[in-house]
Design a protein around this motif. Structure first.
Motif, short mmCIF file in Angstrom:
data_model
loop_
_atom_site.label_atom_id
_atom_site.label_comp_id
_atom_site.label_asym_id
_atom_site.label_seq_id
_atom_site.Cartn_x
_atom_site.Cartn_y
_atom_site.Cartn_z
N GLY A 134 46.16 61.88 29.20
CA GLY A 134 47.26 62.13 28.27
C GLY A 134 46.89 63.18 27.25
N ASP A 135 47.91 63.85 26.73
CA ASP A 135 47.69 64.86 25.70
C ASP A 135 48.48 64.46 24.46
OD1 ASP A 135 47.56 67.09 24.06
OD2 ASP A 135 47.43 68.47 25.76
N PRO A 136 47.82 63.77 23.51
CA PRO A 136 48.53 63.24 22.34
C PRO A 136 48.52 64.16 21.13
CG PRO A 136 46.32 62.35 22.39
CD PRO A 136 46.41 63.31 23.56
N GLU A 163 58.29 66.53 28.97
CA GLU A 163 58.40 65.10 28.69
C GLU A 163 57.03 64.52 28.33
OE1 GLU A 163 59.30 60.94 31.12
OE2 GLU A 163 60.08 62.83 31.91
N LEU A 164 56.03 64.85 29.14
CA LEU A 164 54.69 64.28 28.92
C LEU A 164 54.07 64.78 27.62
CD1 LEU A 164 53.34 64.57 32.58
CD2 LEU A 164 54.04 62.48 31.40
N LEU A 165 54.21 66.08 27.34
CA LEU A 165 53.60 66.64 26.13
C LEU A 165 54.39 66.29 24.88
CD1 LEU A 165 52.56 70.15 27.49
CD2 LEU A 165 51.07 68.20 27.08
N PHE A 166 55.72 66.15 24.99
CA PHE A 166 56.53 65.76 23.84
C PHE A 166 56.20 64.33 23.39
CE2 PHE A 166 60.48 68.63 24.79
CZ PHE A 166 59.70 69.75 24.57
N LEU A 167 56.01 63.43 24.36
CA LEU A 167 55.75 62.03 24.04
C LEU A 167 54.28 61.76 23.77
CD1 LEU A 167 58.11 60.31 26.63
CD2 LEU A 167 58.48 60.57 24.18
#
Length: 263
Positions: A134-136, A163-167
């Motif tokens: 994940g990239d938080p 979606e993945l980077l926004f969340l």
């Protein structure tokens, strides 16, 4: 060649060099020293006459949990340290792209933030089933500008990457492999067999053909990286100076949810 490294360990398995991020007590989070070492290690590995393939992994239970929160506070207190970090980030990923030898990420556990970017920049990524990726960046008030904004869209498509980077949520390794973010997800006890099985096969391929194939494939990525990374690092630098980022770091230290105000 590697005696000056403090937070990276090195070992050989035939012509395979394994580079291990070694801060297991903090899940291999990158402090100032380790970040600097990552900015030079791929160039040193390129010049290493004893290896043909490089494996990158983490000590203990994690691959890398990304940036060290203590180091983030130091950069808030002294902005000049961020300038060095931004330049080193550019050198890390340029070094990975320019490394002529195949680079395999052995994802033995959580790969988040910088750890996730290191994993997806590798030529081949193999994760244990128990790992997450994940990239938080957004969760600590930062732009995902030090590499994620380039490679994630190339690997999974722009909409899914957004979606993945926004969340900023972690996803299981099995899901990461299914959507193409990484190449393989294997049972935990099969990780080494898979990683070093691939590495040993690569050692038998004609070296120049292999290196020049990598260079040809990476030509397009390098062209995209120049513009995307320059803009990404600029945006990340701006976000590093916001109160929201400082709030996220303080909230982490105080073990409470961050309250963002868009400033």
């Amino acid at each position: 060649m590697y005696e000056h490294y403090q937070h990276l360990d090195f070992g050989y398995r035939g012509r395979i060099l394994t580079v291990t991020m070694n801060r297991p007590e903090v899940r291999n989070a990158a402090n100032v020293r380790m970040h600097r070492e990552l900015s030079t290690v791929f160039r040193d590995a390129a010049r290493d006459p004893a290896c043909d393939v490089v494996v990158l992994t983490g000590a203990g239970a994690a691959f890398s949990s990304g940036g060290d929160i203590v180091a983030m506070q130091e950069k808030i207190d002294d902005r000049s340290k961020w300038v060095d970090t931004a330049e080193e980030a550019r050198e890390i990923f340029t070094g990975m792209l320019e490394l002529p030898k195949p680079l395999i990420a052995r994802i033995n556990g959580a790969a988040t933030g910088l750890g996730a970017t290191l994993a997806v920049y590798a030529d081949i990524a193999v994760a244990a089933q128990g790992a997450v990726i994940g990239d938080p960046h957004v969760k600590v008030g930062l732009v995902a500008g030090d590499g994620g904004a380039l490679m994630w869209p190339l690997l999974v498509g722009f909409q899914k990457a957004k979606e993945l980077l926004f969340l900023g949520d972690n996803i299981p390794a099995e899901e990461a492999a299914r959507i193409g973010l990484i190449g393989h997800c294997v049972p935990d006890d099969a990780l080494d067999d898979k990683v070093y099985g691939i590495a040993e096969r690569l050692c038998k391929v004609a070296p120049l053909a292999l290196r020049w194939t990598k260079r040809t494939i990476n030509h397009t990525i390098r062209q995209l990286a120049h513009g995307t990374m320059e803009n990404g690092l600029l945006m990340e630098t701006l976000s590093q100076m916001t109160r929201d980022h400082a709030e996220a770091v303080h909230a982490f230290g105080e073990k409470r949810p961050a309250v963002f105000k868009g400033r």
